[in-house]
Design a protein around this motif. Structure first.
Motif, PDB file in Angstrom:
ATOM      1  N   LEU A  83       0.828  -1.106   0.121  1.00  0.00           N
ATOM      2  CA  LEU A  83      -0.120  -0.038   0.165  1.00  0.00           C
ATOM      3  C   LEU A  83       0.789   1.273   0.207  1.00  0.00           C
ATOM      4  O   LEU A  83       0.671   2.412  -0.537  1.00  0.00           O
ATOM      5  N   ARG A  84       2.099   1.155   0.825  1.00  0.00           N
ATOM      6  CA  ARG A  84       2.791   2.452   0.611  1.00  0.00           C
ATOM      7  C   ARG A  84       3.386   2.835  -0.760  1.00  0.00           C
ATOM      8  O   ARG A  84       4.153   3.767  -0.793  1.00  0.00           O
ATOM      9  N   ASN A  85       3.311   1.713  -1.477  1.00  0.00           N
ATOM     10  CA  ASN A  85       4.023   1.931  -2.915  1.00  0.00           C
ATOM     11  C   ASN A  85       2.806   2.876  -3.807  1.00  0.00           C
ATOM     12  O   ASN A  85       3.471   3.392  -4.993  1.00  0.00           O
ATOM     13  N   LEU A  86       1.745   3.280  -3.486  1.00  0.00           N
ATOM     14  CA  LEU A  86       0.818   4.115  -4.065  1.00  0.00           C
ATOM     15  C   LEU A  86       1.400   5.436  -4.092  1.00  0.00           C
ATOM     16  O   LEU A  86       2.253   5.931  -3.194  1.00  0.00           O
ATOM     17  N   GLU A  87       1.068   6.302  -5.252  1.00  0.00           N
ATOM     18  CA  GLU A  87       1.698   7.669  -5.500  1.00  0.00           C
ATOM     19  C   GLU A  87       0.798   8.236  -6.047  1.00  0.00           C
ATOM     20  O   GLU A  87      -0.208   7.949  -6.746  1.00  0.00           O
ATOM     21  N   PRO A  88       1.151   9.537  -6.116  1.00  0.00           N
ATOM     22  CA  PRO A  88       0.158  10.619  -6.756  1.00  0.00           C
ATOM     23  C   PRO A  88      -0.169  10.389  -8.401  1.00  0.00           C
ATOM     24  O   PRO A  88      -1.235  10.692  -8.799  1.00  0.00           O
ATOM     25  N   GLU A  89       0.916   9.945  -8.837  1.00  0.00           N
ATOM     26  CA  GLU A  89       0.928   9.411 -10.355  1.00  0.00           C
ATOM     27  C   GLU A  89      -0.202   8.428 -10.479  1.00  0.00           C
ATOM     28  O   GLU A  89      -0.621   8.293 -11.912  1.00  0.00           O
ATOM     29  N   ASP A  90      -0.872   7.859  -9.720  1.00  0.00           N
ATOM     30  CA  ASP A  90      -1.893   6.926  -9.727  1.00  0.00           C
ATOM     31  C   ASP A  90      -3.118   7.277  -9.601  1.00  0.00           C
ATOM     32  O   ASP A  90      -4.242   6.886  -9.764  1.00  0.00           O
ATOM     33  N   LEU A  91      -3.324   8.762  -9.480  1.00  0.00           N
ATOM     34  CA  LEU A  91      -4.297   9.478  -9.328  1.00  0.00           C
ATOM     35  C   LEU A  91      -4.822  10.711 -10.266  1.00  0.00           C
ATOM     36  O   LEU A  91      -4.074  11.141 -10.777  1.00  0.00           O
ATOM     37  N   VAL A  92      -6.056  10.796 -10.515  1.00  0.00           N
ATOM     38  CA  VAL A  92      -6.676  11.655 -11.445  1.00  0.00           C
ATOM     39  C   VAL A  92      -7.700  12.515 -10.414  1.00  0.00           C
ATOM     40  O   VAL A  92      -8.411  11.784  -9.732  1.00  0.00           O
ATOM     41  N   ALA A  93      -8.336  13.629 -10.902  1.00  0.00           N
ATOM     42  CA  ALA A  93      -9.289  14.327 -10.237  1.00  0.00           C
ATOM     43  C   ALA A  93     -10.391  14.690 -11.039  1.00  0.00           C
ATOM     44  O   ALA A  93     -10.416  14.845 -12.413  1.00  0.00           O
ATOM     45  N   LEU A  94     -11.561  14.540 -10.619  1.00  0.00           N
ATOM     46  CA  LEU A  94     -12.880  14.934 -11.422  1.00  0.00           C
ATOM     47  C   LEU A  94     -13.067  16.437 -11.423  1.00  0.00           C
ATOM     48  O   LEU A  94     -14.097  16.556 -12.114  1.00  0.00           O
ATOM     49  N   THR A  95     -12.925  17.145 -10.475  1.00  0.00           N
ATOM     50  CA  THR A  95     -13.107  18.652 -10.549  1.00  0.00           C
ATOM     51  C   THR A  95     -11.889  19.360 -10.554  1.00  0.00           C
ATOM     52  O   THR A  95     -10.796  18.955 -10.015  1.00  0.00           O
ATOM     53  N   VAL A  96     -12.050  20.636 -11.022  1.00  0.00           N
ATOM     54  CA  VAL A  96     -10.989  21.489 -10.885  1.00  0.00           C
ATOM     55  C   VAL A  96     -10.522  21.879  -9.412  1.00  0.00           C
ATOM     56  O   VAL A  96      -9.407  21.839  -9.102  1.00  0.00           O
ATOM     57  N   GLU A  97     -11.540  21.850  -8.646  1.00  0.00           N
ATOM     58  CA  GLU A  97     -11.261  22.063  -7.042  1.00  0.00           C
ATOM     59  C   GLU A  97     -10.212  21.128  -6.579  1.00  0.00           C
ATOM     60  O   GLU A  97      -9.231  21.165  -5.936  1.00  0.00           O
ATOM     61  N   ALA A  98     -10.810  19.644  -6.599  1.00  0.00           N
ATOM     62  CA  ALA A  98     -10.003  18.834  -6.420  1.00  0.00           C
ATOM     63  C   ALA A  98      -8.663  18.550  -6.837  1.00  0.00           C
ATOM     64  O   ALA A  98      -7.750  18.140  -6.255  1.00  0.00           O
ATOM     65  N   SER A  99      -8.765  18.690  -8.062  1.00  0.00           N
ATOM     66  CA  SER A  99      -7.326  18.682  -8.769  1.00  0.00           C
ATOM     67  C   SER A  99      -6.401  19.654  -8.015  1.00  0.00           C
ATOM     68  O   SER A  99      -5.168  19.554  -7.866  1.00  0.00           O
ATOM     69  N   ALA A 100      -6.905  20.865  -7.964  1.00  0.00           N
ATOM     70  CA  ALA A 100      -5.953  21.789  -7.321  1.00  0.00           C
ATOM     71  C   ALA A 100      -5.606  21.641  -6.074  1.00  0.00           C
ATOM     72  O   ALA A 100      -4.375  21.903  -5.499  1.00  0.00           O
ATOM     73  N   MET A 101      -6.324  21.353  -5.174  1.00  0.00           N
ATOM     74  CA  MET A 101      -6.278  20.827  -3.830  1.00  0.00           C
ATOM     75  C   MET A 101      -5.299  19.613  -3.792  1.00  0.00           C
ATOM     76  O   MET A 101      -4.235  19.349  -2.824  1.00  0.00           O
ATOM     77  N   ALA A 102      -5.563  18.411  -4.286  1.00  0.00           N
ATOM     78  CA  ALA A 102      -4.825  17.352  -4.051  1.00  0.00           C
ATOM     79  C   ALA A 102      -3.644  17.269  -4.973  1.00  0.00           C
ATOM     80  O   ALA A 102      -2.813  16.551  -5.117  1.00  0.00           O
ATOM     81  N   ARG A 103      -3.577  18.261  -5.912  1.00  0.00           N
ATOM     82  CA  ARG A 103      -2.120  18.330  -6.851  1.00  0.00           C
ATOM     83  C   ARG A 103      -2.023  16.999  -7.659  1.00  0.00           C
ATOM     84  O   ARG A 103      -0.899  16.743  -8.024  1.00  0.00           O
ATOM     85  N   VAL A 104      -3.097  16.751  -8.372  1.00  0.00           N
ATOM     86  CA  VAL A 104      -3.139  15.813  -9.186  1.00  0.00           C
ATOM     87  C   VAL A 104      -3.882  16.150 -10.415  1.00  0.00           C
ATOM     88  O   VAL A 104      -4.608  16.938 -10.391  1.00  0.00           O
ATOM     89  N   PRO A 105      -3.403  15.429 -11.606  1.00  0.00           N
ATOM     90  CA  PRO A 105      -4.038  16.266 -12.950  1.00  0.00           C
ATOM     91  C   PRO A 105      -5.481  15.933 -12.799  1.00  0.00           C
ATOM     92  O   PRO A 105      -6.298  14.951 -12.405  1.00  0.00           O
ATOM     93  N   LEU A 106      -6.347  16.988 -13.618  1.00  0.00           N
ATOM     94  CA  LEU A 106      -7.814  16.637 -13.964  1.00  0.00           C
ATOM     95  C   LEU A 106      -7.700  15.692 -14.979  1.00  0.00           C
ATOM     96  O   LEU A 106      -7.020  15.434 -15.932  1.00  0.00           O
ATOM     97  N   ALA A 107      -8.786  14.699 -14.684  1.00  0.00           N
ATOM     98  CA  ALA A 107      -8.837  13.556 -15.634  1.00  0.00           C
ATOM     99  C   ALA A 107      -8.940  13.963 -17.073  1.00  0.00           C
ATOM    100  O   ALA A 107      -9.684  14.773 -17.575  1.00  0.00           O
ATOM    101  N   GLY A 108      -8.101  13.099 -17.858  1.00  0.00           N
ATOM    102  CA  GLY A 108      -7.972  13.387 -19.165  1.00  0.00           C
ATOM    103  C   GLY A 108      -7.127  14.335 -19.572  1.00  0.00           C
ATOM    104  O   GLY A 108      -7.126  14.730 -20.874  1.00  0.00           O
ATOM    105  N   THR A 109      -6.431  14.906 -18.764  1.00  0.00           N
ATOM    106  CA  THR A 109      -5.408  16.170 -19.155  1.00  0.00           C
ATOM    107  C   THR A 109      -4.410  15.983 -18.232  1.00  0.00           C
ATOM    108  O   THR A 109      -4.146  14.970 -17.448  1.00  0.00           O
ATOM    109  N   ASN A 110      -3.300  16.768 -18.490  1.00  0.00           N
ATOM    110  CA  ASN A 110      -2.099  16.740 -17.658  1.00  0.00           C
ATOM    111  C   ASN A 110      -2.206  18.038 -17.002  1.00  0.00           C
ATOM    112  O   ASN A 110      -1.257  18.697 -16.598  1.00  0.00           O
ATOM    113  N   TRP A 111      -3.030  18.621 -16.589  1.00  0.00           N
ATOM    114  CA  TRP A 111      -3.282  20.069 -16.079  1.00  0.00           C
ATOM    115  C   TRP A 111      -3.653  19.925 -14.628  1.00  0.00           C
ATOM    116  O   TRP A 111      -4.520  19.237 -14.063  1.00  0.00           O
TER     117      TRP A 111
END
Length: 440
Positions: free
Chosen positions: A407-435
């Motif tokens: 479980l500790r090997n999970l990383e931000p690169e494994d995640l995307v966000a569904l909303t702009v707010e969650a993307s900005a807060m979690a610092r992971v890309p908006l789904a389908g983009t690299n933004w």
């Protein structure tokens, strides 16, 4: 023939909706602020706003029935002689005897021990029931000092210095008089039946330099055996984490505003602090900037409900999580079994949050001996253990899908966000983009 006049269309104000109007009327009638338990009830960006990117061609998944995904975690191995070795990275957060019944504290200890994790005392001191049933017990050292003594400090397996709580960062706890029984009063050195308000800050220090002195005192009292945690409510998280580490913390606990409480002002719960999702990246950044990420462990709490939440918190950089509200629900809090009793209290299963009143029919947030009998600590412990196993299996399932053997090997690169707010807060890309908003 006269055409009837259509009824006037009613339109509710978004600013002064029925809930706001009712609260204004309640305040005008009573002259006191509203107190309740649980955490923030407003909709906030949370773990549901994140998705995992499972493996297919560019990543190789693990076979669930043939390939391991480990879950163990070590907390506090930097300075302590005896760090905590836990089988799963899901711990039980601090909840006091006083807020909870003795049966509830015993059940938490039983359930945590059955699956190889830790539980935490909370304000008010250590009970024999909890210590007796907890394989790993973390002793909370709070501003109130209620029940604090060196003997119990030495009995604990770790010490957690509480500087803040997600539901009320900057504020102290409450325990109303109806829950101050003879036993609770004796443990806290308080008069029976009188409302108790804990201090919002520790009485013997005024800043991080004094915190460093206190951590050293606690290490000397416990012969450098126990890991020292520092818990903060999520607000100025980046700076608070850096100062906690500089003061000497082995483990930092960050509690987001979805974290619960037994009782505080509703205005505090809903309007102070930041969401858990926003706090984790700030805490991780602070640890990384100091070069101690993973060597000083990060425990995250506040709104953890499922194995998906566990896995997402760990992917964002946490070493473990802590649960409180979810653990009480697993024991039987807000159960439909007590629908009639909740109705008599003017509430209903799934809505009851008047934990300060001490009338909980489930026997969990009460000091009434007759109500407390409704919770069988053995059965409650079994239910909690089952729930913790499910959380762990769900998290393992997601980790394997991402090709991770721990479980500790999970990383931000494994995640995307569904909303702009969650993307900005979690610092992971908006789904389908690299933004990532604010990054590029």
């Amino acid at each position: 023939m006269t055409t009837p006049t259509p009824p006037t269309q009613l339109r509710e104000s978004a600013t002064f909706d029925r809930g706001v109007i009712a609260e204004i009327q309640r305040a005008a009638e009573t002259g006191i602020y509203d107190i309740r338990g649980w955490g923030a009830k407003r909709a906030l960006p949370h773990f549901d706003d994140l998705l995992f990117l499972g493996a297919s061609v560019s990543r190789y998944p693990l076979e669930g029935y043939r390939e391991k995904c480990d879950t163990d975690v070590v907390l506090g191995d930097t300075h302590a002689k005896f760090p905590l070795h836990l089988d799963i990275p899901i711990t039980i957060a601090g909840m006091s005897f006083g807020a909870l019944s003795g049966q509830a504290k015993e059940a938490l200890g039983r359930g945590a021990s059955e699956v190889g994790t830790s539980t935490t005392t909370g304000d008010g001191g250590m009970t024999a029931e909890e210590r007796g049933q907890s394989k790993n017990l973390v002793y909370q050292y709070l501003p109130s000092r209620y029940g604090m003594n060196p003997v119990d400090l030495r009995k604990a397996d770790a010490i957690e210095i509480v500087l803040g709580q997600g539901a009320k960062p900057g504020g102290g706890g409450m325990l109303l008089g109806q829950k101050i029984t003879e036993r609770v009063a004796g443990m806290r050195t308080l008069p029976m039946g009188v409302d108790q308000r804990s201090a919002c800050r520790h009485p013997d220090w005024t800043g991080p330099d004094d915190l460093a002195i206190k951590i050293l005192e606690l290490r000397e009292i416990t012969n450098w055996e126990k890991p020292i945690y520092v818990k903060v409510g999520a607000t100025r998280t980046y700076y608070d984490v850096k100062l906690a580490v500089k003061a000497g913390a082995d483990v930092v606990v960050v509690d987001g505003m979805q974290g619960g409480t037994a009782a505080t002002q509703e205005v505090f719960i809903e309007h102070v602090g930041i969401p858990t999702l926003a706090a984790i990246p700030q805490a991780v950044q602070a640890l990384q900037d100091m070069g101690v990420h993973r060597s000083v462990q990060l425990v995250v709490s506040g709104g953890i409900r499922s194995g998906a939440d566990v896995a997402k918190a760990m992917a964002l950089g946490a070493d473990a999580v802590a649960i409180g509200t979810a653990a009480l629900i697993a024991l039987g809090d807000n159960s439909p079994r007590f629908a009639k009793e909740y109705g008599e209290l003017g509430s209903a299963p799934g809505f009851y949050d008047d934990f300060q009143a001490g009338r909980d029919p489930a026997g969990i947030t009460t000091q009434d001996p007759e109500l407390a009998k409704n919770l069988d600590p053995v059965e409650g412990g079994r239910r909690l253990a089952n729930y913790l196993r499910v959380l762990t299996m769900e998290a393992q399932t997601l980790a394997r899908a991402c090709g991770k053997s721990h479980l500790r090997n999970l990383e931000p690169e494994d995640l995307v966000a569904l909303t702009v707010e969650a993307s900005a807060m979690a610092r992971v890309p908006l789904a389908g983009t690299n933004w990532i908003p604010g990054r590029y």
